[in-house]
Write a protein that holds these residues in place. Sequence first.
Motif, PDB file in Angstrom:
ATOM      1  N   LYS A 109       0.812  -1.231   0.000  1.00  0.00           N
ATOM      2  CA  LYS A 109       0.000   0.000   0.000  1.00  0.00           C
ATOM      3  C   LYS A 109       0.848   1.286   0.000  1.00  0.00           C
ATOM      4  O   LYS A 109       0.573   2.208  -0.788  1.00  0.00           O
ATOM      5  N   PRO A 110       1.914   1.379   0.825  1.00  0.00           N
ATOM      6  CA  PRO A 110       2.720   2.621   0.805  1.00  0.00           C
ATOM      7  C   PRO A 110       3.321   2.914  -0.571  1.00  0.00           C
ATOM      8  O   PRO A 110       3.431   4.074  -0.974  1.00  0.00           O
ATOM      9  N   PHE A 111       3.713   1.856  -1.307  1.00  0.00           N
ATOM     10  CA  PHE A 111       4.308   2.075  -2.633  1.00  0.00           C
ATOM     11  C   PHE A 111       3.281   2.657  -3.606  1.00  0.00           C
ATOM     12  O   PHE A 111       3.597   3.516  -4.413  1.00  0.00           O
ATOM     13  N   ILE A 112       2.027   2.142  -3.512  1.00  0.00           N
ATOM     14  CA  ILE A 112       0.953   2.666  -4.374  1.00  0.00           C
ATOM     15  C   ILE A 112       0.704   4.139  -4.045  1.00  0.00           C
ATOM     16  O   ILE A 112       0.549   4.981  -4.934  1.00  0.00           O
ATOM     17  N   GLU A 113       0.696   4.465  -2.728  1.00  0.00           N
ATOM     18  CA  GLU A 113       0.470   5.854  -2.296  1.00  0.00           C
ATOM     19  C   GLU A 113       1.579   6.783  -2.799  1.00  0.00           C
ATOM     20  O   GLU A 113       1.350   7.953  -3.090  1.00  0.00           O
ATOM     21  N   ASP A 114       2.812   6.231  -2.890  1.00  0.00           N
ATOM     22  CA  ASP A 114       3.951   7.041  -3.354  1.00  0.00           C
ATOM     23  C   ASP A 114       4.018   7.132  -4.874  1.00  0.00           C
ATOM     24  O   ASP A 114       4.961   7.718  -5.417  1.00  0.00           O
ATOM     25  N   GLY A 115       3.063   6.490  -5.559  1.00  0.00           N
ATOM     26  CA  GLY A 115       3.003   6.637  -7.011  1.00  0.00           C
ATOM     27  C   GLY A 115       3.716   5.566  -7.804  1.00  0.00           C
ATOM     28  O   GLY A 115       3.920   5.722  -9.011  1.00  0.00           O
ATOM     29  N   VAL A 116       4.127   4.464  -7.165  1.00  0.00           N
ATOM     30  CA  VAL A 116       4.757   3.359  -7.904  1.00  0.00           C
ATOM     31  C   VAL A 116       3.696   2.687  -8.770  1.00  0.00           C
ATOM     32  O   VAL A 116       2.569   2.463  -8.317  1.00  0.00           O
ATOM     33  N   HIS A 117       4.060   2.357  -9.997  1.00  0.00           N
ATOM     34  CA  HIS A 117       3.088   1.726 -10.900  1.00  0.00           C
ATOM     35  C   HIS A 117       2.773   0.302 -10.430  1.00  0.00           C
ATOM     36  O   HIS A 117       3.708  -0.456 -10.093  1.00  0.00           O
ATOM     37  N   PRO A 118       1.488  -0.086 -10.385  1.00  0.00           N
ATOM     38  CA  PRO A 118       1.126  -1.426  -9.890  1.00  0.00           C
ATOM     39  C   PRO A 118       1.814  -2.567 -10.641  1.00  0.00           C
ATOM     40  O   PRO A 118       2.137  -3.595 -10.043  1.00  0.00           O
ATOM     41  N   GLN A 119       2.097  -2.373 -11.955  1.00  0.00           N
ATOM     42  CA  GLN A 119       2.717  -3.475 -12.718  1.00  0.00           C
ATOM     43  C   GLN A 119       4.130  -3.775 -12.235  1.00  0.00           C
ATOM     44  O   GLN A 119       4.585  -4.926 -12.299  1.00  0.00           O
ATOM     45  N   LEU A 120       4.843  -2.760 -11.740  1.00  0.00           N
ATOM     46  CA  LEU A 120       6.186  -2.996 -11.172  1.00  0.00           C
ATOM     47  C   LEU A 120       6.084  -3.884  -9.934  1.00  0.00           C
ATOM     48  O   LEU A 120       6.890  -4.800  -9.729  1.00  0.00           O
ATOM     49  N   LEU A 121       5.067  -3.596  -9.097  1.00  0.00           N
ATOM     50  CA  LEU A 121       4.859  -4.400  -7.883  1.00  0.00           C
ATOM     51  C   LEU A 121       4.473  -5.829  -8.252  1.00  0.00           C
ATOM     52  O   LEU A 121       4.983  -6.792  -7.663  1.00  0.00           O
ATOM     53  N   ALA A 507      -3.947 -13.661  -5.655  1.00  0.00           N
ATOM     54  CA  ALA A 507      -4.997 -12.726  -5.212  1.00  0.00           C
ATOM     55  C   ALA A 507      -4.450 -11.305  -5.117  1.00  0.00           C
ATOM     56  O   ALA A 507      -5.105 -10.340  -5.533  1.00  0.00           O
ATOM     57  N   VAL A 508      -3.222 -11.164  -4.580  1.00  0.00           N
ATOM     58  CA  VAL A 508      -2.599  -9.839  -4.431  1.00  0.00           C
ATOM     59  C   VAL A 508      -2.369  -9.209  -5.806  1.00  0.00           C
ATOM     60  O   VAL A 508      -2.688  -8.028  -6.027  1.00  0.00           O
ATOM     61  N   CYS A 509      -1.839 -10.000  -6.739  1.00  0.00           N
ATOM     62  CA  CYS A 509      -1.599  -9.480  -8.106  1.00  0.00           C
ATOM     63  C   CYS A 509      -2.915  -9.052  -8.760  1.00  0.00           C
ATOM     64  O   CYS A 509      -2.960  -8.041  -9.463  1.00  0.00           O
ATOM     65  N   LEU A 510      -3.968  -9.826  -8.514  1.00  0.00           N
ATOM     66  CA  LEU A 510      -5.273  -9.510  -9.106  1.00  0.00           C
ATOM     67  C   LEU A 510      -5.819  -8.194  -8.555  1.00  0.00           C
ATOM     68  O   LEU A 510      -6.273  -7.323  -9.306  1.00  0.00           O
ATOM     69  N   VAL A 511      -5.746  -8.032  -7.218  1.00  0.00           N
ATOM     70  CA  VAL A 511      -6.284  -6.813  -6.585  1.00  0.00           C
ATOM     71  C   VAL A 511      -5.478  -5.591  -7.031  1.00  0.00           C
ATOM     72  O   VAL A 511      -6.044  -4.525  -7.320  1.00  0.00           O
ATOM     73  N   LEU A 512      -4.143  -5.729  -7.112  1.00  0.00           N
ATOM     74  CA  LEU A 512      -3.304  -4.591  -7.511  1.00  0.00           C
ATOM     75  C   LEU A 512      -3.530  -4.198  -8.972  1.00  0.00           C
ATOM     76  O   LEU A 512      -3.296  -3.054  -9.355  1.00  0.00           O
ATOM     77  N   SER A 513      -3.968  -5.154  -9.795  1.00  0.00           N
ATOM     78  CA  SER A 513      -4.128  -4.862 -11.222  1.00  0.00           C
ATOM     79  C   SER A 513      -5.472  -4.218 -11.553  1.00  0.00           C
ATOM     80  O   SER A 513      -5.703  -3.816 -12.685  1.00  0.00           O
ATOM     81  N   ILE A 514      -6.378  -4.119 -10.554  1.00  0.00           N
ATOM     82  CA  ILE A 514      -7.700  -3.500 -10.802  1.00  0.00           C
ATOM     83  C   ILE A 514      -7.609  -2.010 -10.484  1.00  0.00           C
ATOM     84  O   ILE A 514      -7.403  -1.632  -9.334  1.00  0.00           O
ATOM     85  N   ASP A 515      -7.753  -1.153 -11.516  1.00  0.00           N
ATOM     86  CA  ASP A 515      -7.677   0.292 -11.234  1.00  0.00           C
ATOM     87  C   ASP A 515      -8.993   1.004 -11.534  1.00  0.00           C
ATOM     88  O   ASP A 515      -9.089   2.213 -11.424  1.00  0.00           O
ATOM     89  N   GLN A 516     -10.023   0.226 -11.932  1.00  0.00           N
ATOM     90  CA  GLN A 516     -11.315   0.865 -12.194  1.00  0.00           C
ATOM     91  C   GLN A 516     -12.437  -0.113 -11.881  1.00  0.00           C
ATOM     92  O   GLN A 516     -12.330  -1.307 -12.199  1.00  0.00           O
ATOM     93  N   THR A 517     -13.476   0.389 -11.232  1.00  0.00           N
ATOM     94  CA  THR A 517     -14.665  -0.425 -10.958  1.00  0.00           C
ATOM     95  C   THR A 517     -15.874   0.305 -11.514  1.00  0.00           C
ATOM     96  O   THR A 517     -16.121   1.470 -11.168  1.00  0.00           O
ATOM     97  N   VAL A 518     -16.606  -0.374 -12.380  1.00  0.00           N
ATOM     98  CA  VAL A 518     -17.834   0.192 -12.949  1.00  0.00           C
ATOM     99  C   VAL A 518     -18.998  -0.640 -12.434  1.00  0.00           C
ATOM    100  O   VAL A 518     -19.045  -1.849 -12.649  1.00  0.00           O
ATOM    101  N   LYS A 519     -19.909   0.002 -11.715  1.00  0.00           N
ATOM    102  CA  LYS A 519     -21.052  -0.705 -11.143  1.00  0.00           C
ATOM    103  C   LYS A 519     -22.313  -0.201 -11.832  1.00  0.00           C
ATOM    104  O   LYS A 519     -22.692   0.964 -11.672  1.00  0.00           O
ATOM    105  N   ASN A 520     -22.924  -1.069 -12.628  1.00  0.00           N
ATOM    106  CA  ASN A 520     -24.111  -0.667 -13.379  1.00  0.00           C
ATOM    107  C   ASN A 520     -25.289  -0.387 -12.448  1.00  0.00           C
ATOM    108  O   ASN A 520     -25.427  -1.008 -11.394  1.00  0.00           O
ATOM    109  N   VAL A 521     -26.129   0.539 -12.885  1.00  0.00           N
ATOM    110  CA  VAL A 521     -27.318   0.871 -12.102  1.00  0.00           C
ATOM    111  C   VAL A 521     -28.275  -0.322 -12.137  1.00  0.00           C
ATOM    112  O   VAL A 521     -28.420  -0.986 -13.168  1.00  0.00           O
ATOM    113  N   ARG A 522     -28.902  -0.594 -11.016  1.00  0.00           N
ATOM    114  CA  ARG A 522     -29.820  -1.738 -10.950  1.00  0.00           C
ATOM    115  C   ARG A 522     -31.133  -1.401 -11.631  1.00  0.00           C
ATOM    116  O   ARG A 522     -31.581  -0.257 -11.620  1.00  0.00           O
TER     117      ARG A 522
END
Length: 535
Positions: A109-121, A507-522
Amino acid sequence: MMRPPIILLKDGTENKQGKGQILSNINACQVVADSIRTTLGPRGLDKLIVDSKGATTISNDGATILKLLDIVFPAASVMVDIARSQDAEVGDGTTSVVVLAAEMLKRMKPFIEDGVHPQLLIRAISRASEEVLKYLNELEIKINGKKELREMLVKCAATTLSSKLVSQERQFFANMVVDAVNTLDENLPLNMIGIKKVSGGNLHESRLVKGVAFQKAFSYAGFEMQPKKYTNAKVALLNIELELKAEKENAEMRLTNVSDFQAVVDAEWNILYDKLQKIADSGANVVLSKLPIGDVATQWFADRDMFCAGRIPQDDLDRLMAACGGSVLTTVSQIEESVLGTCGNFYEQQVGSERYNFFEDCSKAQACTLLLRGGAEQFIAETERSLHDAIMIVRRAKKNDSIVAGGGAIEMELAKLLRDKARTIAGKEQMFWMAFARSFEIIPQQLCQNAGLDGLDIVNKLRHRHSTGEKWAGIDIHREAIGDNLDACVWEPSIVKRNAITAATEAVCLVLSIDQTVKNVRTPSGGAMPGLPGQ
């Protein structure tokens, strides 16, 4: 000239993206881990969960708890998935895998906050996990010899049960589970171990039946006259209804006189008697059917000193077929001795408030039944879940006969080896490796916290022990001290750790690779069919 705004998504659609979304996903995963964190280890606490129907479940099994929680946050459902996959694959380590994955995310988490690209992690984590699995292969200990293998299986089962409600009786149940798995054939099919729960009595009255046992089925008049004990019994397994049906239910007849009607009735009785006679002529003493056996047939069998039971559940019939041989028949036209099962002993016995039928000394003997006793229903249900985990572990350990020391020992050693490797890496990737190595220390730290010990102090002592070459130094929770867990017989199959590390990393790689969530209206109908009354 101003461009008009482009409306891409329907009004009301939630759209979150960027660094904030990754951090939000990480926080959600940590909340999921926090809900089961306190259940880890021998001193872990239990959770009481009440579902929407009011049914209560008391458990400290990570997969069971997460299954019962209705998690609606999209990314956090990944945690539930890895717990389920760990449970299905190896049976144990479900809490460990979730806690480990959450700690890895916390360290990133600290690396993401400091602007490190998720793909490097992600790239660094993938390389580090490959290195960890390589170290694990070098550290694991192979067990050779039949006697040593049995001892290893008992110790692995006891380690699994030490964190469950039945931890006080873990030696008793560990031996029972190993005996149960050893009765199976080389494929070790899980469905050939039946578990029956009988309320009342205490845990020590639980027993292993090397054969099949099931609750006495519903019976008609005449049942009490049947013999309840046989030696060298021949068992007919049927999927036939041996019962008279009322004529009006399934036939239409146009008769001109009474004698014709009598002939129809006689024919129906004769068909039934003919079936019963063929079963008796085959030499069977015990007749079991998935479908009902009526009062006429029950009385007929009783007159000939034969035992019968109808409405037997399908899984019990399958186990009986595996244990006694023979086959399930759908017709009696060609019934003969070759299609009957055989067992050395058949008897009926009272277990608590229920009567059970027992088939022992079976000719094939590749099925068994665990009869569990205990006070409260929830307690027996949790005992069943605990034994399921132990059975899964023993099956896996039998197929992959290599072990590592538990109690945080293997995690500390892997963290030390990763740190040593990280020092040889140039650039900022070294920081990612160090953070990944540090995340393994959460397991011993959490074990200490759950036992009321000083986690930081003990983890520092463990680091020192491992740096001096004591690779199996871990926490002995029962002595509340640090010791050699290999000598203390705190053993776990290495496949549990391998599976947990792989699942957590994915699981960690999967969560770090998600940068957008689109939730359709019900939809206004809430997903239900439109136009139904009351909507």
